[in-house]
Enzyme design. Structure first.
Site, PDB file in Angstrom:
ATOM      1  N   HIS A 178      -4.836  -0.161  -0.325  1.00  0.00           N
ATOM      2  CA  HIS A 178      -5.653   0.875  -0.954  1.00  0.00           C
ATOM      3  C   HIS A 178      -5.562   0.717  -2.469  1.00  0.00           C
ATOM      4  O   HIS A 178      -4.766  -0.061  -2.987  1.00  0.00           O
ATOM      5  CB  HIS A 178      -5.193   2.274  -0.516  1.00  0.00           C
ATOM      6  CG  HIS A 178      -3.758   2.551  -0.764  1.00  0.00           C
ATOM      7  ND1 HIS A 178      -2.829   2.689   0.242  1.00  0.00           N
ATOM      8  CD2 HIS A 178      -3.076   2.690  -1.914  1.00  0.00           C
ATOM      9  CE1 HIS A 178      -1.648   2.911  -0.285  1.00  0.00           C
ATOM     10  NE2 HIS A 178      -1.762   2.917  -1.597  1.00  0.00           N
TER      11      HIS A 178
HETATM   12  C1  T46 Z   1       1.582   2.591  -3.048  1.00  0.00           C
HETATM   13  C2  T46 Z   1       2.579   2.087  -2.089  1.00  0.00           C
HETATM   14  C3  T46 Z   1       3.616   1.237  -2.727  1.00  0.00           C
HETATM   15  C4  T46 Z   1       2.918  11.762   1.199  1.00  0.00           C
HETATM   16  O1  T46 Z   1       2.836  12.793   1.876  1.00  0.00           O
HETATM   17  N1  T46 Z   1       3.370  11.831  -0.092  1.00  0.00           N
HETATM   18  C5  T46 Z   1       3.494  10.742  -0.889  1.00  0.00           C
HETATM   19  O2  T46 Z   1       3.900  10.868  -2.060  1.00  0.00           O
HETATM   20  C6  T46 Z   1       3.128   9.462  -0.345  1.00  0.00           C
HETATM   21  C7  T46 Z   1       3.238   8.201  -1.185  1.00  0.00           C
HETATM   22  C8  T46 Z   1       2.690   9.406   0.940  1.00  0.00           C
HETATM   23  N2  T46 Z   1       2.604  10.534   1.702  1.00  0.00           N
HETATM   24  C9  T46 Z   1       2.135  10.437   3.102  1.00  0.00           C
HETATM   25  C10 T46 Z   1       0.648  10.104   3.239  1.00  0.00           C
HETATM   26  C11 T46 Z   1       0.562   9.317   4.503  1.00  0.00           C
HETATM   27  O3  T46 Z   1       0.432  10.169   5.607  1.00  0.00           O
HETATM   28  O4  T46 Z   1       2.828   9.369   3.740  1.00  0.00           O
HETATM   29  C12 T46 Z   1       1.942   8.652   4.606  1.00  0.00           C
HETATM   30  C13 T46 Z   1       1.904   7.198   4.232  1.00  0.00           C
HETATM   31  O5  T46 Z   1       1.317   7.086   2.931  1.00  0.00           O
HETATM   32  P1  T46 Z   1       0.554   5.763   2.453  1.00  0.00           P
HETATM   33  O6  T46 Z   1      -0.369   5.294   3.489  1.00  0.00           O
HETATM   34  O7  T46 Z   1      -0.037   6.077   1.132  1.00  0.00           O
HETATM   35  O8  T46 Z   1       1.806   4.764   2.303  1.00  0.00           O
HETATM   36  P2  T46 Z   1       1.918   3.310   1.727  1.00  0.00           P
HETATM   37  O9  T46 Z   1       3.349   2.943   1.819  1.00  0.00           O
HETATM   38  O10 T46 Z   1       0.938   2.401   2.351  1.00  0.00           O
HETATM   39  O11 T46 Z   1       1.510   3.426   0.167  1.00  0.00           O
HETATM   40  C14 T46 Z   1       2.382   4.071  -0.739  1.00  0.00           C
HETATM   41  C15 T46 Z   1       1.579   4.774  -1.832  1.00  0.00           C
HETATM   42  O12 T46 Z   1       0.642   5.671  -1.254  1.00  0.00           O
HETATM   43  C16 T46 Z   1       0.837   3.810  -2.688  1.00  0.00           C
HETATM   44  O13 T46 Z   1       0.372   4.460  -3.844  1.00  0.00           O
HETATM   45  O14 T46 Z   1       1.257   1.942  -4.036  1.00  0.00           O
HETATM   46  O15 T46 Z   1       3.243   3.122  -1.353  1.00  0.00           O
END
Ligand code: T46
Length: 140
Positions: free
Chosen positions: A56
């Site tokens: 993303h």
């Molecule tokens: C990035 C990489 C390195 C939350 O509720 N709060 C938060 O602060 C974050 C980061 C995530 N979430 C929830 C949202 C989703 O339901 O955790 C779940 C997984 O999140 P996401 O798909 O965004 O996770 P990653 O590891 O693919 O990405 C994250 C960051 O979103 C992103 O900015 O650069 O880590």
């Protein structure tokens, strides 16, 4: 601004490492070692072998990614150019500007990805569809 950001705006920042016989310490301070104010810290851990994260972009969010333990790769994509960085030192961080697609993979066993972020979590700041990202970047 995030429309025109490029992968060349991102770099590995080597942080100060205070070495001590009892172990080392590294410090990150707002607007000193990194060019933004930290509003949130989160970390990824217990990542299953072969798993990838990210896929993303963010409209506004800036981040510093640190391999607090172990190693992993981060591939950044600005719609024209892709660059892959390997993070494997707790005193180095990858500064990621807004408006860039990112994918994280090759996590070593037990690795921890610590993230210092410029804003609180906001799903509206995400572009999770790659075609939408390309349209956003190419839309003047
Ligand atoms: C990035 C990489 C390195 C939350 O509720 N709060 C938060 O602060 C974050 C980061 C995530 N979430 C929830 C949202 C989703 O339901 O955790 C779940 C997984 O999140 P996401 O798909 O965004 O996770 P990653 O590891 O693919 O990405 C994250 C960051 O979103 C992103 O900015 O650069 O880590």
């Amino acid at each position: 601004m995030s429309k025109i950001s490029s992968v060349y705006d991102c770099t590995i920042i080597t942080l100060d490492r205070h070495q001590h016989e009892k172990g080392n310490i590294t410090v990150v301070q707002n607007n000193k070692e990194i060019p933004f104010e930290i509003d949130r810290v989160y970390y990824l851990y217990d990542i299953p072998g072969g798993e990838s994260r990210g896929a993303h972009a963010h409209y506004d969010l800036e981040q510093l990614l640190v391999a607090a333990s172990g190693s992993f790769d981060v591939t950044l994509d600005d719609g024209n150019v892709k660059r892959t960085f390997t993070l494997n030192r707790p005193y180095q961080g990858l500064y990621i500007k807004s408006g860039l697609w990112r994918e994280l993979d090759n996590f070593s066993s037990g690795s921890v990805c610590m993230v210092l972020a410029s804003a609180k979590y906001d799903e509206k700041d995400y572009i999770r569809d790659y075609d939408s990202f390309i349209s956003y970047k190419s839309d003047e």
